[in-house]
Design a protein around this motif. Structure first.
Motif, PDB file in Angstrom:
ATOM      1  N   GLU A 179      16.896  21.765 -23.510  1.00 53.07           N
ATOM      2  CA  GLU A 179      15.385  20.811 -23.980  1.00 53.07           C
ATOM      3  C   GLU A 179      15.103  19.467 -23.854  1.00 53.07           C
ATOM      4  N   LEU A 181      12.844  16.089 -24.654  1.00 54.20           N
ATOM      5  CA  LEU A 181      12.128  15.678 -26.111  1.00 54.20           C
ATOM      6  C   LEU A 181      10.959  14.798 -25.312  1.00 54.20           C
ATOM      7  N   SER A 186      10.504  14.846 -30.451  1.00 53.60           N
ATOM      8  CA  SER A 186       9.771  15.985 -31.083  1.00 53.60           C
ATOM      9  C   SER A 186       9.723  16.796 -29.279  1.00 53.60           C
ATOM     10  N   LEU A 187       9.895  17.945 -29.731  1.00 60.81           N
ATOM     11  CA  LEU A 187       9.420  19.273 -28.846  1.00 60.81           C
ATOM     12  C   LEU A 187       8.173  19.547 -27.806  1.00 60.81           C
ATOM     13  N   TYR A 188       7.749  18.707 -26.943  1.00 62.29           N
ATOM     14  CA  TYR A 188       6.404  19.234 -26.368  1.00 62.29           C
ATOM     15  C   TYR A 188       6.522  19.798 -24.871  1.00 62.29           C
ATOM     16  N   SER A 189       5.288  20.594 -24.727  1.00 57.86           N
ATOM     17  CA  SER A 189       4.992  20.897 -23.460  1.00 57.86           C
ATOM     18  C   SER A 189       4.194  20.194 -22.197  1.00 57.86           C
ATOM     19  N   CYS A 203      16.631  14.704 -22.447  1.00 59.89           N
ATOM     20  CA  CYS A 203      17.364  16.150 -22.582  1.00 59.89           C
ATOM     21  C   CYS A 203      18.372  16.425 -23.038  1.00 59.89           C
ATOM     22  N   VAL A 273       8.847  19.482 -18.873  1.00 60.07           N
ATOM     23  CA  VAL A 273       8.082  19.260 -19.400  1.00 60.07           C
ATOM     24  C   VAL A 273       6.795  18.427 -18.697  1.00 60.07           C
TER      25      VAL A 273
END
Length: 311
Positions: A179, A181, A186-189, A203, A273
């Motif tokens: 993922e 971040l 926070s996790l965003y696209s 990462c 991202v």
């Protein structure tokens, strides 16, 4: 003549006693007192006991049946589990002792079907991901390259003995969790930054047994060059017991720094991202991803509510 025969019988009795104590017997030689006995006497005398063959010196010795050594696996197990990471290579070992000219083969089992992969030192499968190597003194090693989910399943090492020996290996594939971040964790696209600010991407890699592999970053389709003339680009990596972290820093963000940033492990597992570098637009959104979306939704709802009250 009578004395001679009596003497011969005494010798026979002695021989019978000695036979039970496994003393080696010799055939009579010319001139012995019982040389006049019929030639088949000794054969008849040995019955009903097991016949004892002669060796080159005329000695009677017991015969023994020597069985050919039977192949066996050097390891005590015949069923084992092996785990491998997607995108890596894996070695499956089959150690056989006393092969005695028998053949070792590797097969892939899918339900009731068996697909032949290798025979001896030759690869039978047309799939180039398989290779075979013999390692002295007894290891027939099957190598599988660039592991994918489709490679999960049962593999058999077979020895062409009667009955055949079979070593069953269950290959389990581990799918890495990766993922990207933002600086808030926070996790965003999508991530939004203001011109001149510092881009910070983290990462996080988990569910892997390959935490020591190199983590790489891409900007769009190109690997990030930390020694480029642009400058201000750095990365910091850390490994922990159950996960690894790679943090990318890009100082003094510019418009050309916008684009897709991809974190990769072994060029196989990846997460992406999209970074937007803005020049004064929506300043609040430049600090926290998603603020633009939620801000616009809030404004829309507020205007709707005002229009509803004005009716």
């Amino acid at each position: 003549m009578e004395i001679k025969n009596i003497y011969g019988l005494i010798c026979v009795l002695i021989a019978m006693l000695n036979k039970s104590s496994s003393t080696i017997l010799k055939r009579p030689k010319a001139g012995d007192p019982f040389d006049s006995f019929p030639k088949n006497f000794w054969e008849d005398f040995s019955s009903p006991f097991t016949e004892i063959p002669e060796n080159e010196d005329g000695l009677l010795t017991e015969s023994t049946t020597v069985h050919e050594p039977f192949p066996f696996f050097a390891d005590f197990y015949t069923n084992m589990n092996v785990s491998a990471q997607i995108g890596t290579h894996v070695d499956l070992h089959c150690r056989v002792n006393d092969l005695q000219g028998k053949t070792v083969s590797w097969m892939r089992r899918k339900g009731d079907d068996l697909a032949l992969l290798t025979i001896g030192k030759h690869v039978y499968s047309s799939d180039t991901k398989y290779s075979i190597e013999f390692l002295d003194p007894n290891d027939w090693k099957l190598n599988i390259k660039y592991i994918s989910r489709e490679d999960e399943g049962e593999y058999e090492c077979q020895v062409s003995s009667h009955p055949p020996l079979i070593l069953l290996i269950n290959l389990h594939i581990i799918a890495t969790k990766i993922e990207v971040l933002g600086e808030t964790g926070s996790l965003y696209s999508d991530k939004y930054y203001k011109t001149g600010s510092t881009i910070e991407l983290s990462c996080i890699i988990s569910k892997t047994n390959d935490l020591n592999s190199i983590i790489t970053w891409k900007h769009d389709l190109k690997f990030i060059n930390f020694e480029s003339l642009r400058g201000g680009i750095s990365v910091k990596s850390e490994s922990f017991s159950d996960h690894a972290v790679s943090r990318l820093y890009i100082a003094n963000a510019k418009k050309q720094d916008s684009g897709n940033y991809t974190c990769m492990l072994n060029n196989e597992s990846k997460a992406t991202v999209t970074v937007h570098v803005l020049s004064g637009e929506y300043p609040a959104a430049m600090q926290h991803s998603g603020t633009i979306k939620y801000g616009m939704i809030t404004v829309t709802l507020l205007l709707s509510f005002i229009l509803f009250l004005a009716r």
